[in-house]
Enzyme design. Structure first.
Site, PDB file in Angstrom:
ATOM      1  N   ARG A 173     -35.313 -18.643 -39.304  1.00  0.00           N
ATOM      2  CA  ARG A 173     -36.047 -18.068 -39.172  1.00  0.00           C
ATOM      3  C   ARG A 173     -37.056 -17.080 -38.127  1.00  0.00           C
ATOM      4  O   ARG A 173     -37.463 -16.289 -37.999  1.00  0.00           O
ATOM      5  CB  ARG A 173     -36.268 -19.669 -38.391  1.00  0.00           C
ATOM      6  CG  ARG A 173     -37.516 -20.885 -38.023  1.00  0.00           C
ATOM      7  CD  ARG A 173     -37.304 -21.551 -37.316  1.00  0.00           C
ATOM      8  NE  ARG A 173     -36.025 -21.508 -36.825  1.00  0.00           N
ATOM      9  CZ  ARG A 173     -36.468 -22.583 -35.719  1.00  0.00           C
ATOM     10  NH1 ARG A 173     -37.246 -23.356 -35.690  1.00  0.00           N
ATOM     11  NH2 ARG A 173     -34.860 -22.150 -34.540  1.00  0.00           N
ATOM     12  N   LYS A 202     -19.606 -29.229 -41.989  1.00  0.00           N
ATOM     13  CA  LYS A 202     -20.093 -30.740 -40.998  1.00  0.00           C
ATOM     14  C   LYS A 202     -20.942 -30.845 -39.764  1.00  0.00           C
ATOM     15  O   LYS A 202     -20.898 -29.049 -38.993  1.00  0.00           O
ATOM     16  CB  LYS A 202     -18.667 -30.949 -40.651  1.00  0.00           C
ATOM     17  CG  LYS A 202     -17.784 -30.095 -39.790  1.00  0.00           C
ATOM     18  CD  LYS A 202     -16.712 -31.168 -39.058  1.00  0.00           C
ATOM     19  CE  LYS A 202     -16.329 -32.088 -37.498  1.00  0.00           C
ATOM     20  NZ  LYS A 202     -16.974 -31.030 -36.035  1.00  0.00           N
ATOM     21  N   HIS A 236     -13.433 -27.149 -42.022  1.00  0.00           N
ATOM     22  CA  HIS A 236     -11.598 -26.338 -41.791  1.00  0.00           C
ATOM     23  C   HIS A 236     -10.203 -26.168 -41.911  1.00  0.00           C
ATOM     24  O   HIS A 236     -10.283 -25.574 -42.534  1.00  0.00           O
ATOM     25  CB  HIS A 236     -12.514 -25.266 -41.055  1.00  0.00           C
ATOM     26  CG  HIS A 236     -12.738 -25.673 -39.535  1.00  0.00           C
ATOM     27  ND1 HIS A 236     -13.377 -26.515 -38.826  1.00  0.00           N
ATOM     28  CD2 HIS A 236     -11.508 -24.584 -38.442  1.00  0.00           C
ATOM     29  CE1 HIS A 236     -12.915 -26.648 -37.348  1.00  0.00           C
ATOM     30  NE2 HIS A 236     -11.520 -25.926 -37.670  1.00  0.00           N
ATOM     31  N   HIS A 278     -11.460 -33.698 -39.403  1.00  0.00           N
ATOM     32  CA  HIS A 278     -10.824 -32.936 -39.652  1.00  0.00           C
ATOM     33  C   HIS A 278      -9.070 -34.213 -39.158  1.00  0.00           C
ATOM     34  O   HIS A 278      -7.820 -33.908 -39.900  1.00  0.00           O
ATOM     35  CB  HIS A 278     -10.260 -32.332 -38.353  1.00  0.00           C
ATOM     36  CG  HIS A 278     -11.053 -31.755 -37.613  1.00  0.00           C
ATOM     37  ND1 HIS A 278     -11.505 -30.625 -39.270  1.00  0.00           N
ATOM     38  CD2 HIS A 278     -12.067 -31.018 -37.235  1.00  0.00           C
ATOM     39  CE1 HIS A 278     -13.328 -30.184 -38.737  1.00  0.00           C
ATOM     40  NE2 HIS A 278     -12.873 -30.094 -38.070  1.00  0.00           N
ATOM     41  N   LYS A 301      -7.217 -23.624 -43.689  1.00  0.00           N
ATOM     42  CA  LYS A 301      -5.703 -23.765 -42.108  1.00  0.00           C
ATOM     43  C   LYS A 301      -3.964 -23.778 -42.704  1.00  0.00           C
ATOM     44  O   LYS A 301      -3.918 -24.452 -43.831  1.00  0.00           O
ATOM     45  CB  LYS A 301      -5.649 -24.191 -40.979  1.00  0.00           C
ATOM     46  CG  LYS A 301      -6.685 -24.185 -39.780  1.00  0.00           C
ATOM     47  CD  LYS A 301      -5.860 -25.096 -38.705  1.00  0.00           C
ATOM     48  CE  LYS A 301      -7.491 -25.371 -37.562  1.00  0.00           C
ATOM     49  NZ  LYS A 301      -7.586 -24.330 -36.827  1.00  0.00           N
ATOM     50  N   ASP A 332     -16.407 -36.258 -33.677  1.00  0.00           N
ATOM     51  CA  ASP A 332     -16.116 -34.625 -34.383  1.00  0.00           C
ATOM     52  C   ASP A 332     -14.937 -34.517 -34.967  1.00  0.00           C
ATOM     53  O   ASP A 332     -14.785 -33.487 -35.588  1.00  0.00           O
ATOM     54  CB  ASP A 332     -16.562 -34.613 -33.119  1.00  0.00           C
ATOM     55  CG  ASP A 332     -16.453 -33.025 -32.520  1.00  0.00           C
ATOM     56  OD1 ASP A 332     -17.270 -31.840 -33.916  1.00  0.00           O
ATOM     57  OD2 ASP A 332     -15.751 -32.116 -32.030  1.00  0.00           O
ATOM     58  N   LYS A 362     -10.142 -34.090 -25.726  1.00  0.00           N
ATOM     59  CA  LYS A 362     -10.598 -32.016 -24.237  1.00  0.00           C
ATOM     60  C   LYS A 362     -10.427 -32.741 -23.921  1.00  0.00           C
ATOM     61  O   LYS A 362      -9.650 -33.269 -22.740  1.00  0.00           O
ATOM     62  CB  LYS A 362     -12.199 -32.333 -24.696  1.00  0.00           C
ATOM     63  CG  LYS A 362     -13.067 -32.023 -25.862  1.00  0.00           C
ATOM     64  CD  LYS A 362     -13.101 -31.121 -27.214  1.00  0.00           C
ATOM     65  CE  LYS A 362     -13.706 -31.552 -28.127  1.00  0.00           C
ATOM     66  NZ  LYS A 362     -13.802 -29.799 -29.166  1.00  0.00           N
ATOM     67  N   GLU A 417      -6.837 -29.928 -27.559  1.00  0.00           N
ATOM     68  CA  GLU A 417      -7.873 -28.995 -27.125  1.00  0.00           C
ATOM     69  C   GLU A 417      -7.660 -28.509 -25.186  1.00  0.00           C
ATOM     70  O   GLU A 417      -7.659 -29.796 -24.701  1.00  0.00           O
ATOM     71  CB  GLU A 417      -8.797 -28.568 -27.666  1.00  0.00           C
ATOM     72  CG  GLU A 417      -9.690 -29.316 -29.102  1.00  0.00           C
ATOM     73  CD  GLU A 417     -10.793 -28.385 -29.753  1.00  0.00           C
ATOM     74  OE1 GLU A 417     -11.472 -27.642 -30.150  1.00  0.00           O
ATOM     75  OE2 GLU A 417     -11.225 -29.983 -29.869  1.00  0.00           O
TER      76      GLU A 417
HETATM   77  C1  BG6 Z   1     -14.739 -28.824 -34.537  1.00  0.00           C
HETATM   78  C2  BG6 Z   1     -15.540 -29.619 -34.052  1.00  0.00           C
HETATM   79  O1  BG6 Z   1     -14.697 -28.821 -35.852  1.00  0.00           O
HETATM   80  O2  BG6 Z   1     -13.248 -28.430 -34.621  1.00  0.00           O
HETATM   81  C3  BG6 Z   1     -14.618 -28.991 -32.032  1.00  0.00           C
HETATM   82  O3  BG6 Z   1     -16.775 -30.128 -33.834  1.00  0.00           O
HETATM   83  C4  BG6 Z   1     -13.093 -28.663 -31.863  1.00  0.00           C
HETATM   84  O4  BG6 Z   1     -15.047 -29.940 -31.788  1.00  0.00           O
HETATM   85  C5  BG6 Z   1     -13.228 -27.755 -33.165  1.00  0.00           C
HETATM   86  O5  BG6 Z   1     -13.011 -27.769 -31.065  1.00  0.00           O
HETATM   87  C6  BG6 Z   1     -11.702 -27.086 -33.234  1.00  0.00           C
HETATM   88  O6  BG6 Z   1     -11.538 -26.530 -34.030  1.00  0.00           O
HETATM   89  P1  BG6 Z   1      -9.840 -25.631 -34.366  1.00  0.00           P
HETATM   90  O7  BG6 Z   1      -9.976 -24.344 -35.504  1.00  0.00           O
HETATM   91  O8  BG6 Z   1     -10.079 -24.405 -32.825  1.00  0.00           O
HETATM   92  O9  BG6 Z   1      -8.849 -25.803 -34.084  1.00  0.00           O
END
Ligand code: BG6
Length: 476
Positions: free
Chosen positions: A46, A143, A173, A235, A177, A230, A325, A211
């Site tokens: 935008r 996502k 993603h 993942h 990896k 999430d 987290k 994390e």
């Molecule tokens: C994302 C989540 O898809 O993946 C995040 O929305 C998360 O909450 C992240 O922190 C983790 O990715 P990575 O590659 O840092 O393990």
């Protein structure tokens, strides 16, 4: 190998993900010579920017988020020559005709939607209405892909009105990896593991994505999602699928994805007792609830669960999943626990345990096999544990740095390889499994257990394992 020239339109080009990941990844692929000079990257959002402003924003993003020690001004200057910028209004008519004029008729087009999911359909509709979707076009989506089964279905239908399934690239993603792909190489390019890869030999599997960071800055999105939506639905589910799936006949997109869907469809519903949810507490304004801006939040920032893949290969071998987290460290790994040897010939020697194969995604990507050996030195036949360790950085010192997940995935889009992207039915199957679990929390009004930051999650998560006579691997 250089790819054919392409036009990539990056929607959300001024956003966080574009600056942190997508633009630096494109830069690094350009830098190693994978793009031809007539490749075009057209930023779009935008924001009312002109081309030089977008070029400067991109250069700054590369300096800040590019691979340390691998960026230089000459390469950045060459890269930003590929860039252009067109402002569009995703919910209106502004800019679309102009964008269409920037695209060439005869090259691959990739429309990368790094935008809020609420805009996916609007953008797809407008691309189509303005005649930009050709047979050589691909659409790439970040996502979250839906919030539940109904919304994922709706989104799939909306996309399929304009794109064929083989033009739709849904990014997870984690699939980009390096070590996740290595899991497939380990299983299917070696003869050692696959004969043992079943419930006769494997006691259980632990999948951990821990994390150390919290949800600061993303609280509003996160509070509507929680760890289940999430991380687990996507993942961890992908990691589970790659660990549990049958060998595909060949490494082609649909053969691999067919096998993954079968794993998801074989998952048993998860009983409430087999789930532990947690929420981090904190002092001085750094608790989850404060980060989320919701003092009454019952959203989980941690989840652990026991999952059963109900098929011949895995009956009786539980998969324990855990993610959260504000834990002690950032660690992602898959740990495969083999059964104890059937008989201990070392009478009186403690410590004869099953092997553990650990596939470490981050940090220090590598593979470790925990073995039992003789404790070196005098003192008779005493046993101890030792690791056969393969850290990629040590074993393959000339391989260069591992590719960032986004580098790999973006190039796969351009090459037209969907193996590492989620197919529509796969996403829907994962939601069909997750939805009843999430619904049961609302029905029973259960609240997540509080846990301290910097630890390994709530007490209930430990109990989930202890109950089965097992223990989690320590985090960090
Ligand atoms: C994302 C989540 O898809 O993946 C995040 O929305 C998360 O909450 C992240 O922190 C983790 O990715 P990575 O590659 O840092 O393990």
């Amino acid at each position: 190998i250089p790819v054919q020239p392409f036009d990539l339109v990056l929607f959300g080009a001024t956003g966080d993900l574009a600056r942190r990941k997508i633009l630096p990844s494109l830069f690094h692929r350009f830098q190693i010579g994978q793009f031809s000079d007539d490749t075009r990257i057209i930023g779009s959002s935008r924001a009312d920017l002109d081309r030089p402003e977008f070029q400067e924003l991109t250069a700054a993003a590369i300096r800040e988020f590019g691979q340390p020690g691998e960026t230089n001004e000459a390469d950045i200057a060459a890269f930003i020559k590929l860039l252009d910028y067109v402002a569009v209004d995703a919910r209106g008519d502004g800019g679309w005709a102009d964008l269409g004029q920037h695209l060439r008729a005869d090259v691959t087009r990739a429309f990368y939607l790094s935008v809020a999911p609420s805009l996916f359909t609007d953008i797809a509709d407008r691309l189509s209405a303005s005649g930009m979707v050709t047979a050589e076009s691909r659409i790439v989506l970040e996502k979250p892909f839906g919030h539940d089964l109904a919304s994922a279905r709706e989104l799939n239908q909306a996309l399929r009105a304009h794109f064929q399934e083989d033009q739709i690239y849904r990014i997870d993603h984690y699939l980009g990896k390096e070590t996740v792909q290595n899991l497939m190489a380990l299983r299917f390019a070696n003869s050692l593991f696959e004969p043992l890869w079943n419930s006769s030999h494997i006691d259980h599997v632990q999948i951990t994505v821990a994390e150390s960071i919290g949800v600061e800055g993303r609280g509003e999105y996160y509070d509507r999602s929680g760890a289940m939506r999430d991380m687990v639905q996507n993942h961890l589910m992908q990691l589970l699928c790659l660990t549990a799936m049958e060998p595909p006949a060949r490494f082609t997109p649909n053969a691999v994805r067919d096998e993954k869907v079968k794993v998801i469809e074989a998952l048993d519903p998860v009983a409430p007792d087999d789930i532990a949810r947690g929420q981090y507490r904190g002092r001085n304004g750094d608790s989850y609830r404060e980060h989320a801006g919701n003092p009454d939040s019952t959203t989980e920032s941690f989840i652990a669960m026991k999952v059963q893949v109900a098929n011949w290969r895995w009956a009786g071998t539980p998969f324990y999943l855990r993610t959260g987290k504000c834990l002690r460290e950032r660690v992602s790994e898959i740990a495969v626990y083999f059964r104890d040897p059937p008989h201990n010939i070392f009478e009186g020697a403690a410590g004869v345990h099953g092997n553990v194969l650990v596939i470490r995604l981050q940090p220090d990507e590598g593979i470790t096999l925990r073995t039992t050996i003789k404790d070196p030195g005098p003192g008779g036949m005493r046993l101890t544990g030792a690791n056969l360790d393969m850290t990629f950085a040590d074993s393959l010192p000339d391989a260069g740095r591992p590719q960032d997940a986004y580098e790999r995935l973006i190039m796969d889009v351009i090459r037209g390889n969907q193996t590492l992207f989620m197919r529509g039915d796969e996403v829907e199957a994962a939601w069909a499994w997750a939805d009843p679990i999430i619904a049961s929390w609302a029905d029973s009004e259960t609240v997540p257990q509080r846990y301290d930051q910097g630890g390994s999650g709530p007490e209930d998560s430990l109990l989930l394992m202890h109950r089965d006579g097992r223990r989690w691997r320590s985090i960090g």
